[in-house]
Each structure stands twice: as structure tokens, then as C-alpha cells.
Motif scaffolding. Structure first.
Motif, PDB file in Angstrom:
ATOM      1  N   PHE A 271       0.843  -1.205   0.000  1.00 28.61           N
ATOM      2  CA  PHE A 271       0.000   0.000   0.000  1.00 28.61           C
ATOM      3  C   PHE A 271       0.877   1.254   0.000  1.00 28.61           C
ATOM      4  O   PHE A 271       0.623   2.208  -0.738  1.00 28.61           O
ATOM      5  CB  PHE A 271      -0.926   0.016   1.218  1.00 28.61           C
ATOM      6  N   ARG A 272       1.912   1.251   0.831  1.00 29.78           N
ATOM      7  CA  ARG A 272       2.800   2.407   0.926  1.00 29.78           C
ATOM      8  C   ARG A 272       3.510   2.673  -0.398  1.00 29.78           C
ATOM      9  O   ARG A 272       3.621   3.816  -0.845  1.00 29.78           O
ATOM     10  CB  ARG A 272       3.841   2.187   2.027  1.00 29.78           C
ATOM     11  N   ASP A 273       3.954   1.602  -1.058  1.00 29.28           N
ATOM     12  CA  ASP A 273       4.678   1.763  -2.317  1.00 29.28           C
ATOM     13  C   ASP A 273       3.789   2.301  -3.442  1.00 29.28           C
ATOM     14  O   ASP A 273       4.297   2.838  -4.432  1.00 29.28           O
ATOM     15  CB  ASP A 273       5.285   0.423  -2.748  1.00 29.28           C
ATOM     16  N   ASN A 274       2.493   2.119  -3.298  1.00 21.39           N
ATOM     17  CA  ASN A 274       1.558   2.559  -4.340  1.00 21.39           C
ATOM     18  C   ASN A 274       0.659   3.705  -3.877  1.00 21.39           C
ATOM     19  O   ASN A 274      -0.314   4.036  -4.552  1.00 21.39           O
ATOM     20  CB  ASN A 274       0.685   1.377  -4.788  1.00 21.39           C
ATOM     21  N   ILE A 275       1.002   4.302  -2.752  1.00 20.80           N
ATOM     22  CA  ILE A 275       0.089   5.263  -2.119  1.00 20.80           C
ATOM     23  C   ILE A 275      -0.156   6.501  -2.969  1.00 20.80           C
ATOM     24  O   ILE A 275      -1.229   7.115  -2.902  1.00 20.80           O
ATOM     25  CB  ILE A 275       0.606   5.646  -0.706  1.00 20.80           C
ATOM     26  N   ARG A 276       0.811   6.901  -3.794  1.00 16.08           N
ATOM     27  CA  ARG A 276       0.617   8.104  -4.604  1.00 16.08           C
ATOM     28  C   ARG A 276      -0.581   7.961  -5.544  1.00 16.08           C
ATOM     29  O   ARG A 276      -1.329   8.926  -5.749  1.00 16.08           O
ATOM     30  CB  ARG A 276       1.882   8.414  -5.417  1.00 16.08           C
TER      31      ARG A 276
END
Length: 617
Positions: free
Chosen positions: A240-245
Motif C-alpha cells: 500500500f505504501r509503495d503505491n500510495i501516490r
């Protein structure tokens, strides 16, 4: 929603996965051929072309002539126009359903995605020709329409739809602006919905040396091994963090898009558009939300404190929230057993209910296996009255999966029964659309509980039901509060990932209580909730439905006879009656402040029973 005929690379299946799959038995895959033989079939292409021709003919005949049609007879009457519109809605809905269900079968298939996008674009063009109808009809004086309905029984048949339509009148814009809103939706909200869906479907979560999709990773949070739960949570947080943008961009864009639409239409509150589409008063929803928030300490806070003690913890980690108790049987439930369990519970309530539900199993109306690219979660799609509903599951053999089957089949039964109202009037507002699904869950749970005599198993079953109800009521109202915070804050400017995470943690901390330790990583878990994207403020419908069903089930337990008939009449009504009319035969009133307290007291009563069992053991 999907893409091209290049299938997504599936993660390698381990021996464990294959063994579990065999334990589940053969899982059904839906037969979309009941709608159309294929994407390129003469039937599908022909219906799409017919819809375009019929819409043009409809516009040519009726645009600018509805006031005259009000006093005409036969084929020139308003009743005739509505009959044609009903048939057009069914045809358009059939085409749209086929494209959507094909897409959700594999959202990472590029060919499916192109097909879905192309069909949506064509349907938007066709629908723009029909847009005039509701707008023009609402410009006619109410008195003239009422007189015509009193005079013409054929027109009176559509009275519920016309009365419903009038509620939109204060928020309608002029024809050209409405057309612009409709046509621009393809490159606006619909495009960002598709971006969200395809992003979510393409995500892979690495747990140990294994990569997998969202659904099995979420299921690992129900594993008995705390290290497995922790590893799954860390994998979810990392991806989730890696794709949060992307998720932040989608959320900001759709919140702004909604604010623009609300402002132009004149809605006062950020959730008023949803309340209007649900045909429920803002005051009723506010009372529900306030009652649930006030009950947090008695429900979620109290239960999670008990569960932490059972698990031997002072505080549970956020990934332990749905952990099984040691009393929970550790086995996979085969598909045949899940089927028998639900149909038996439905049949004990009403044979007709089990007969309708059995059609889903026998007719190829269910898609059960979890597979890469498939839409996560579960849903029941009503399609159109001339066809039949379809149910999507990601069945992994957990007890919660059986309850999900019961839930979605409840929707399916409701959709079958309401279909007799026709395409214009079969759609049930979301607040009542959850009635049959939650009632189906309750029937299944009670049937299982009533035949369980072992105290340890009974404790595990009660605990799981309490958790499901907390997830349905407390968690969904927390989601609703989160959406309110996000949409309110978005009015002041774009929101960062940090800000959205802060709002998320604030409502989670308040709703879950001190027995849950919310640590780093959880701040991004808002990102995968599809309701925030597809249907802003939808989530309170779950809490509405659960509390309503708790009260409805209490009436059922006390009723001598006649309840089933009244219940089926409620389901058959579709969108033709307001919630106050549908609940009146049961002596229930959602506008009564005590109504929500009654529903919440059932959850509290189950927690009391759990506490008593714990003390007795």
C-alpha cells in the motif's frame, strides 16, 4: 475495468495452495453466456446496435412532447413512453452487465479492459439521448401529472417511479449541463474508478517467499499463527505504501469531482446526494451514526478487551483484530458443505427462499474461486429483470466465507423477487438493499448456533458473529466518519498521504478502542476500500441494514405466523416503497430514536452471552 488478452502472471502455486484447493472441492464459475455467447457474438453486437437505434427513435418521438403525451391515449400516451423507457433500460442494463461482469472476471486482462471501456463509452452516448426524459417530465407541474395518474391506470403503474423522480427535481440542472456532466463522467469519475480497480487487481503482496493477490493476503489475517498474521499485515502495509501516490491521487480527484457536482446541484451536506439516492432522510442517518458512536465503548471497546485477554495479550495488534480464538475449529469448509449450510438455513425459514437460492448453484450464477486479476471481495449483481443476478465470491473455505455466501445469496434472492417490478422500479435503495443479505447471514448463523452444543465451539461461533457485526456496524460507521473528514478537508485543498492517514487513524483509534494497538503501517489501510471510490458514503447502508435486521429478526422470533409473507412482500417491493412503508407492517420505524438502540442491543446481548460463557468455563 480489465485489459488485453495477455493474462497477468499468476504467482507460483505452492503445494499447500494446491492441497487447500482440493479440500474446497470444485468451485463454480459463472455462465455469462446466459447474457451473451461472447463479446463478438451477433447477439451482443446486435443488442448494442438496437439500443442505439431505439434510443434515437425514443428521443425523436418523445423529446419536447411529454406535456402533450400526458393527455394523450394509446401509443402516444406518457404510459406508452414509460413502457418503452422500461424496455430500453432493461436492454442497456443487459449490455452493461455483461461488459462489467466480464471485466470483473479478470481486471488485469487488457482485452477485457478495452471491451469494458468501449462499451461504457457507447452506452454513455446512448444514454445522453435519453437524458431529456426525466428532466422534461420533472418540468411538468405536479398537479397535472397527479391528475393524469389518477385518470390512467397504465400511467399509475409507474407512480412510485414518478414520485421518486420528483425528489431529484430541486437538484437538477438544465439539459445541456446535465448532458455535459454525463458525457464528461467517462473521462472523469469513471476513469479514476477504473484506474483504482486495475491498480488494486495488479498489486502483489510478498509474504515470505510467496507473492499473492489481495484477497488471500487479507485472509491470512484470520490465520491462527500470529507470525503469519504479522507477516501478512507487513506485506499489505508495504505494498500500500509503495503505491500510495496513485491512491492519494484517485481520492483527491474523486473528492473534488464530487464537491463540484454537489456545489452545482445545490446539496448542502457532503453526504446529501447519497441520502437522496438512498431515499433516506439525513436526520435518520445522523441518528444512526450518533447511536453507533455512542455505543463504541459498549461494543467494540468492550469486546476487543475481552478478546485480547483470550489471546493472552494486554493489547492486540491491529492485525490480530480478526484472529481466530483457540476454540475455533481449524479446518477448511468444502464448497458442498457451505452450500448445504446456507440452503438448509434458508429452507428452514421459507422453502421458497431456498428454492430461489438453489438456482444460483444449479444455474451457473456464482463465480467462487479466488484467482489473480479477479475483483476482490464479493458482490451480487442484479443485472436486469429479463435475465438473472450473478454472485461473485473469493471463496477460501473460511467460516467467514460461508457467511459471505449467505450474505450475497440474500442479495440475490432479493434481486430475483424485486425483478418483477421491471427495470425502472426494481432497484432497492441501498439502505434497504442490505436487508435480505444481512437477514440471510443471521438465519445461517442462528441455524448453526442452535445445533451447536459444545461450549467451546459455541464461544467461537458467538465471537465470530460479534466480530462480523462489529465489522458491519462499528467499522462501517467509522468508515462513514472517515469519508466525512476526508471530503470536508478536501474542500480546503489537496490532501497528502500523511493527512489522509492521520484522518484514518483518528477514526480507527476512536472506534476500535484502547485494546487495539495501532502501529506504524496501518495509516495506509484506507487505500484498498473500494466503497470510498465507487460509492462515496455507501458504507452507512451496512450499519443501517444490520441494525434494521436485528430488529426485524427479533420480530420474527416473536411472531406466531405471517412473518415470512410480510418479509417476501418487503423484498418484492424493490424500489416502489419508502423504508417507512416497508417497515410499518412489522411495527418498526427507523425515525424513532429508540429504533437504533434496539438493533445495537442485540450485539450487546451477544457480548453478554460471551462474557457469561467465559466466566462459566
Amino acid at each position: 475495468m480489465p485489459r488485453d488478452f495477455t493474462p497477468a502472471r499468476a504467482p507460483a502455486e505452492t503445494q499447500s495452495t494446491l492441497t487447500e484447493s482440493r479440500k474446497l472441492g470444485e468451485l463454480p464459475v459463472w455462465r455469462l453466456e446466459d447474457l451473451y455467447p461472447s463479446k463478438t457474438s451477433d447477439a451482443f453486437v446486435g443488442d448494442l446496435e438496437k439500443a442505439a437505434r431505439d434510443a434515437l427513435a425514443f428521443e425523436t418521438k418523445w423529446k419536447g412532447n411529454l406535456a402533450t403525451a400526458l393527455n394523450a391515449t394509446g401509443s402516444d400516451s406518457l404510459a406508452a413512453a414509460l413502457t418503452q423507457m422500461d424496455a430500453l433500460e432493461d436492454l442497456l442494463g443487459r449490455v452493461a452487465s455483461y461488459a462489467g461482469l466480464t471485466y470483473y472476471s479478470d481486471m488485469t486482462n487488457v482485452e477485457n479492459g478495452k471491451f469494458f471501456g468501449d462499451v461504457q463509452a457507447k452506452l454513455t452516448d446512448i444514454s445522453s439521448r435519453l437524458l431529456f426524459f426525466a428532466l422534461e417530465l420533472n418540468r411538468i407541474e405536479d398537479e397535472a401529472v397527479d391528475a393524469a395518474m389518477d385518470r390512467d391506470p397504465a400511467l399509475a403503474h409507474y407512480r412510485p417511479w414518478i414520485v421518486d423522480l420528483r425528489k431529484d427535481k430541486p437538484f437538477q440542472l438544465d439539459d445541456r449541463i446535465e448532458q455535459l456532466f454525463l458525457e464528461k463522467s467517462m473521462t472523469g469519475a469513471a476513469a479514476f474508478n477504473r484506474l483504482f480497480d486495475e491498480t488494486l487487481a495488479s498489486l502483489r503482496f510478498k509474504v515470505g517467499d510467496k507473492e499473492q493477490t489481495l484477497e488471500p493476503t487479507l485472509t491470512m489475517l484470520q490465520d491462527a499463527d500470529p507470525e503469519v498474521r504479522k507477516s501478512a499485515a507487513e506485506a499489505l502495509s508495504l505494498t500500500f505504501r509503495d503505491n500510495i501516490r496513485i491512491f492519494v491521487l484517485v481520492t483527491n480527484t474523486l473528492a473534488k469531482d464530487k464537491e463540484i457536482s454537489d456545489r452545482w446541484r445545490g446539496f448542502e451536506d457532503i453526504a446529501d446526494a447519497r441520502h437522496l439516492s438512498n431515499r433516506v432522510e439525513r436526520e435518520v442517518v445522523d441518528a444512526l451514526a450518533a447511536a453507533v458512536r455512542e455505543a463504541y465503548p459498549r461494543l467494540s471497546h468492550r469486546y476487543y478487551a475481552m478478546k485480547a485477554k483470550w489471546l493472552g495479550m494486554d493489547q492486540m495488534n491491529y492485525w490480530d483484530r480478526n484472529a481466530p480464538l483457540k476454540e475455533t475449529p481449524d479446518r477448511l469448509i468444502p464448497w458442498t458443505e457451505a452450500k448445504e449450510t446456507v440452503l438448509s438455513a434458508y429452507g428452514s425459514f421459507a422453502p421458497e427462499m431456498a428454492e430461489i437460492a438453489s438456482r444460483f448453484f444449479d444455474g451457473g450464477w456464482i463465480d467462487a474461486p479466488a484467482r489473480p486479476g479477479k475483483a476482490p471481495g464479493a458482490f451480487a449483481h442484479p443485472t436486469v429483470p429479463s435475465a438473472h443476478p450473478y454472485v461473485l465470491l473469493n471463496y477460501l473455505g473460511k467460516p467467514r466465507d460461508v457467511m459471505t455466501l449467505a450474505h450475497e445469496l440474500g442479495h440475490g434472492v432479493h434481486q430475483v423477487l424485486a425483478g418483477a417490478q421491471g427495470a425502472l422500479m426494481c432497484q432497492t435503495p441501498l439502505t434497504l438493499a442490505e436487508t435480505a443479505s444481512v437477514f440471510g447471514e443471521m438465519l445461517t448463523f442462528r441455524a448453526l448456533l442452535d445445533r451447536t452444543t459444545d461450549k467451546r465451539e459455541r464461544k467461537a461461533m458467538l465471537a465470530q458473529k460479534v466480530e462480523d457485526m462489529i465489522n458491519t456496524v462499528v467499522r462501517q460507521i467509522a468508515f462513514y466518519e472517515f469519508e466525512r473528514k476526508v471530503h470536508t478537508a478536501r474542500k480546503e485543498g489537496e490532501l497528502t498521504a500523511e493527512k489522509i492517514g492521520e484522518l484514518w487513524l483518528s477514526v480507527q483509534s476512536e472506534s476500535l478502542g484502547p485494546a487495539i494497538r495501532i502501529s506504524e503501517g496501518y495509516e495506509s489501510w484506507w487505500a484498498y476500500i473500494p466503497h470510498f471510490i465507487h460509492s462515496p458514503f455507501y458504507v452507512y447502508a451496512y450499519a443501517f441494514g444490520d441494525c434494521l435486521v436485528n430488529s426485524l429478526y427479533a420480530v420474527y422470533r416473536q411472531a406466531d405466523q405471517g412473518f415470512q409473507q410480510k418479509y417476501f412482500e418487503l423484498l418484492k417491493a424493490g424500489g416502489t416503497k419508502h423504508h417507512s412503508e416497508l417497515l410499518a407492517p412489522f411495527g418498526l420505524d427507523a425515525t424513532d430514536p429508540s429504533f437504533w438502540a434496539k438493533g445495537l442491543s442485540m450485539i450487546e446481548g451477544l457480548i453478554d452471552e460471551l462474557e457469561a460463557l467465559d466466566k462459566a468455563s
